[in-house]
Design an enzyme around this catalytic site. Structure first.
Site, PDB file in Angstrom:
ATOM      1  N   GLU A 280       0.746  -1.299  -0.106  1.00 23.37           N
ATOM      2  CA  GLU A 280       0.377  -0.174   0.157  1.00 23.37           C
ATOM      3  C   GLU A 280       0.881   1.340  -0.059  1.00 23.37           C
ATOM      4  O   GLU A 280      -0.049   2.410  -0.551  1.00 23.37           O
ATOM      5  CB  GLU A 280      -0.845   0.075   1.361  1.00 23.37           C
ATOM      6  CG  GLU A 280      -2.252   0.941   1.042  1.00 23.37           C
ATOM      7  CD  GLU A 280      -2.935   0.775   1.710  1.00 23.37           C
ATOM      8  OE1 GLU A 280      -3.933  -0.533   2.055  1.00 23.37           O
ATOM      9  OE2 GLU A 280      -3.170   0.877   3.284  1.00 23.37           O
ATOM     10  N   GLU A 283       2.314   1.902  -3.355  1.00 24.00           N
ATOM     11  CA  GLU A 283       0.776   2.580  -3.878  1.00 24.00           C
ATOM     12  C   GLU A 283       0.750   3.808  -3.792  1.00 24.00           C
ATOM     13  O   GLU A 283       0.340   4.330  -5.053  1.00 24.00           O
ATOM     14  CB  GLU A 283       0.012   1.860  -4.087  1.00 24.00           C
ATOM     15  CG  GLU A 283      -1.770   1.652  -5.267  1.00 24.00           C
ATOM     16  CD  GLU A 283      -3.310   0.615  -4.287  1.00 24.00           C
ATOM     17  OE1 GLU A 283      -2.802   0.330  -3.312  1.00 24.00           O
ATOM     18  OE2 GLU A 283      -4.146   0.932  -4.970  1.00 24.00           O
ATOM     19  N   CYS A 300      -8.403  -2.425   4.253  1.00 22.45           N
ATOM     20  CA  CYS A 300      -8.237  -3.474   5.291  1.00 22.45           C
ATOM     21  C   CYS A 300      -9.454  -4.043   6.475  1.00 22.45           C
ATOM     22  O   CYS A 300      -9.231  -4.742   5.936  1.00 22.45           O
ATOM     23  CB  CYS A 300      -6.809  -3.316   6.238  1.00 22.45           C
ATOM     24  SG  CYS A 300      -5.399  -2.988   6.150  1.00 22.45           S
ATOM     25  N   LYS A 359     -14.783  -9.892   7.992  1.00 23.51           N
ATOM     26  CA  LYS A 359     -14.161 -11.079   7.312  1.00 23.51           C
ATOM     27  C   LYS A 359     -15.017 -12.162   6.446  1.00 23.51           C
ATOM     28  O   LYS A 359     -14.118 -12.339   5.869  1.00 23.51           O
ATOM     29  CB  LYS A 359     -13.019 -11.415   8.233  1.00 23.51           C
ATOM     30  CG  LYS A 359     -12.275  -9.733   8.645  1.00 23.51           C
ATOM     31  CD  LYS A 359     -10.929  -9.638   7.840  1.00 23.51           C
ATOM     32  CE  LYS A 359     -10.178  -8.139   7.933  1.00 23.51           C
ATOM     33  NZ  LYS A 359      -9.862  -7.886   7.261  1.00 23.51           N
ATOM     34  N   CYS A 504     -10.697  -1.950  14.710  1.00 27.18           N
ATOM     35  CA  CYS A 504     -10.875  -3.713  14.858  1.00 27.18           C
ATOM     36  C   CYS A 504     -10.488  -4.052  16.039  1.00 27.18           C
ATOM     37  O   CYS A 504     -11.593  -5.302  16.779  1.00 27.18           O
ATOM     38  CB  CYS A 504      -9.996  -3.850  14.504  1.00 27.18           C
ATOM     39  SG  CYS A 504      -9.206  -3.316  12.201  1.00 27.18           S
TER      40      CYS A 504
END
Lengths: 581, 162
Positions: A280, A283, A300, A359, A504
């Protein structure tokens, strides 16, 4: 600050104006029972569990929405109040599937606790009970309306906090139920699978799809080589399931428990996070240098991805093409690791333990495979792991602290903070700064992107160039941020978005915390602290300095963003309807 | 969760245009959903998912919320009315004389529930309150035709006339 004086149960209390009676009572050490109330998410006063008597007032009032006023006298546990609460609860229970023994929320259910605290010893109302069909078609979330008490906590979280609005109250009177439009399965709606509804549910009406049996089966199969990986946020909350204080990291015991469960290899998704940063970060640098689409937005969080596909399809090209860390790591395990250790990737079974139920959906997306090998074979939540540990007779607290397996034994501090809002941004900046400056920068901590404020902004100067960054957590905040970019009001180069408020650590697959604990703790900050402390202790804190990562690129991928890296580690997205799948 | 067969949506471009104008005139106003739903029901005759989706997207309100409102108020219908609108009176006199059984028989014959329409659009079924024909109880109406002193066995014969 204006202060207000009142009396609660004869005790003089002084609290800031604007407090509710519920909040004032909690400060005075008096617990008023609640059911539909959830701090920051749901204040509707509809369940009548928190009713109190206000001396001189005509009717009982809901403490969760009634503001304090000068001189009022409140009775929280008068006979009249107690009788009213008990009758309301008995009525609720009369149309409730009371199969507590086999319920996933047994011993962790607010309705059950209320029943005990209010002294309900029988259900005096025997009437019609509505039988509802269970919706278990979603790979992430199971809805059992037979256990629903219509408190609307899920609706409020889904609609107001996340601004998704996949479910609402439908029909009226006795037929009322929480449902998706046209009663379609959740999997056909615009549900993003974040699971915040599960975290908000006081009963067993909303639960994760249980995949523990698949994992036990795989472990028992001698043909299968079963590898487990655990996301950073799991270690920050798993301990709560075994009696540890909120915010206690249990990394070592978790690794030990996984080994005792019989997994062939125990790895850390933090390594996947380090790979994500390599890809990333590269990128971002390429997009900045070559005039690519900006801002680049992190990818993510699978709840965020599906939200973007439904509600912001015009931003799909802004999304990083990177798969999420556990998908990347799964792909690496079945290619690089399998080759290096002479394993047949077809016999490998990769299990991801995640703080997330989205997920589960993500791992089943058709893009998530390479040469017909699924990157990840099964996803279980932190709660499901706790369940497996309990079912296997493992005494968690007495376990020694063990390490993850070699290779990938030590991931970096950058990888571990992925679990908190701002963590992916900070990890990326640590690497991007070094690469762009072409030297080892001393600055490690970017405090401007830490913390639990809904939207955080900063301008970071790297190699003489200002990079404008923003971090949003919770989809309501993500929507606000993207709207401000759409309208041209704001410009950024790099954005981190996580679907769940807090990131998270407070994901939809984490241990469930009841409404009272929510009032007493800053859950987001306390769990995040566990991760930041692990980062501070880490020997290596930048992803690109992880020796396993250096070796992985040297032996296998070549460069970040190489052709092979794109085949295994990157993905693409699909625009979806706004309100249906 | 099994999906029932329903009459396919046959909305026209003109109807869509009309609805869009209504939505446009209410944009940004608080409490716009209910008046827009009323207008939409006038335009289309009912509020199927296609119409509710246009309203949800146009007013920026989740489809689940729209659906919640539509199912809360009895004046909104998510099913079309058939070419022949059947009304079974469930007023006291008719009910005592067995109109409940007649309603059950009709549901069975047509394979639809109260408030629904057959997939071919021919019959729709409603349960009504007293229609003032208690002397003929139990009573059923089909459009403007009134059928009284019914027995369960009469129903199939009556339907065959339509």
């Amino acid at each position: 600050m204006d202060m207000v004086n009142l009396k609660i149960n004869g005790q003089a209390v002084t609290v800031p104006a604007g407090y509710t009676i519920l909040e004032a009572a909690r400060e005075a050490g008096i617990d008023i029972p609640t059911l539909c109330y959830l701090k920051d998410a749901s204040q509707t006063g509809s369940c009548r569990m928190c009713v109190v008597e206000i001396v001189g007032a005509r009717a009982l009032q809901a403490a969760c929405v009634y503001p304090v006023a000068e001189g009022i006298e409140v009775l929280t546990h008068s006979p009249k109040v107690k009788q009213a609460r008990k009758s309301t609860l008995e009525l609720l229970l009369s149309n409730h599937d009371r199969s507590c023994l086999t319920c996933v929320r047994n011993k962790n259910c607010e309705l059950q606790t209320l029943s005990e605290e209010l002294g309900v010893s029988e259900i005096p109302f025997q009437g019609e009970m509505i039988k509802r069909e269970i919706d278990d078609l979603s790979p992430s979330i199971v809805r059992n309306n037979n256990k629903c008490v219509l408190c609307r906590r899920c609706v409020n979280v889904c609609k107001n906090v996340q601004t998704v609005g996949a479910i609402d109250v439908t029909e009226r009177g006795f037929k009322s139920q929480i449902a998706s439009p046209f009663n379609m399965p959740l999997s056909d709606s615009n549900c993003v699978n974040c699971g915040q509804c599960i975290a908000a549910c006081p009963t067993g009406a909303l639960t994760e799809k249980d995949n523990t049996a698949d994992v036990f089966d795989a472990i028992a199969d001698p043909e299968k080589y079963v590898i487990v990986q655990t996301a950073p946020a799991v270690r920050a909350a798993l301990g709560e399931e075994f009696g540890y204080e909120i915010g206690t990291p249990v990394t070592g015991k978790m690794a030990a428990a996984l080994r005792r469960l019989g997994f062939d290899r125990v790895f850390d998704t933090d390594t996947g996070a380090d790979i994500t940063i390599m890809e990333e970060g590269t990128e971002l640098i390429e997009r900045i240098k070559n005039g690519g689409k900006l801002p680049l937005i992190t990818s993510c969080s699978p709840g965020w991805i599906k939200f973007c596909e439904h509600s912001f399809p015009d931003f799909l090209d802004n999304l990083s093409s990177c798969k999420s860390p556990h998908q990347m790591f799964g792909a690496v395990l079945k290619s690089y690791y399998a080759k290096k250790h002479n394993l047949d990737p077809k016999k490998m079974f990769v299990v991801s333990v995640m703080p997330c139920v989205a997920k589960k959906f993500e791992s089943q997306r058709e893009e998530m495979e390479h040469e017909h090998l699924r990157d990840v074979d099964c996803v279980i939540s932190t709660r499901e792991l706790a369940k497996m540990i309990r079912q296997s007779g493992i005494n968690f607290k007495s376990l020694p602290d063990e390490k993850f397996d070699i290779p990938f034994e030590e991931a970096t501090g950058a990888g571990v903070i992925f679990g908190a809002t701002g963590g992916v941004m900070e990890a990326a900046l640590r690497t991007v700064a070094d690469v762009l400056e072409n030297k080892n920068i001393d600055k490690l901590e970017y405090h401007e992107v830490r913390g639990t404020e809904g939207i955080k902004e900063a301008t970071v100067n790297i190699a003489g160039k200002d990079i404008r960054v923003a971090v949003a957590h919770g989809l309501g905040n993500a929507r606000k941020l993207l709207d401000s970019i759409r309208s041209g009001e704001k410009q950024y180069e790099f954005i981190e978005i996580m679907a769940c408020p807090g990131g998270c650590v407070t994901g939809g697959g984490q241990p469930i915390v009841n409404a009272k604990t929510y009032m007493e703790h800053d859950l987001k900050a306390e769990r995040a602290k566990a991760l930041y402390s692990e980062d501070e202790r880490a020997a290596i804190r930048k992803s690109h300095e992880n020796p396993d990562i250096v070796l992985l690129y040297k032996e296998f991928f070549g460069e970040p963003g190489s052709h092979l890296a794109h085949e295994l580690l990157h993905t693409h997205y699909t625009a979806r309807n706004r309100y249906t799948k | 969760m099994e999906e029932k067969k329903r009459m396919p949506f046959k909305g026209t471009k003109e109807q869509e245009q009309q609805l869009m104008e209504v939505i446009e005139s209410y944009k940004g106003t608080d409490g716009a959903v209910i008046p827009v739903l009323h207008a939409a029901q006038d335009i289309y005759g009912y509020l199927p998912i296609e119409v509710q989706t246009m309203i949800a997207e146009g007013l920026n309100v989740p489809l689940a919320e729209i659906y919640g409102i539509v199912t809360f108020y009895t004046q909104f219908s998510i099913n079309p009315k058939g070419q022949y609108k059947i009304g079974v009176c469930l007023g006291t006199a008719c009910y005592v004389k067995g109109s409940g059984d007649i309603l059950e028989k009709i549901k069975e014959l047509l394979g639809i529930d109260v408030g629904e329409c057959t997939p071919d659009g021919k019959f729709s079924l409603d349960a009504t309150r007293c229609i003032g024909a208690c002397g003929l109880a139990p009573v059923m109406t089909i459009n403007d035709d009134v059928y009284g002193r019914l027995t369960v066995d009469d129903v199939a014969d009556i339907f065959s006339k339509y």
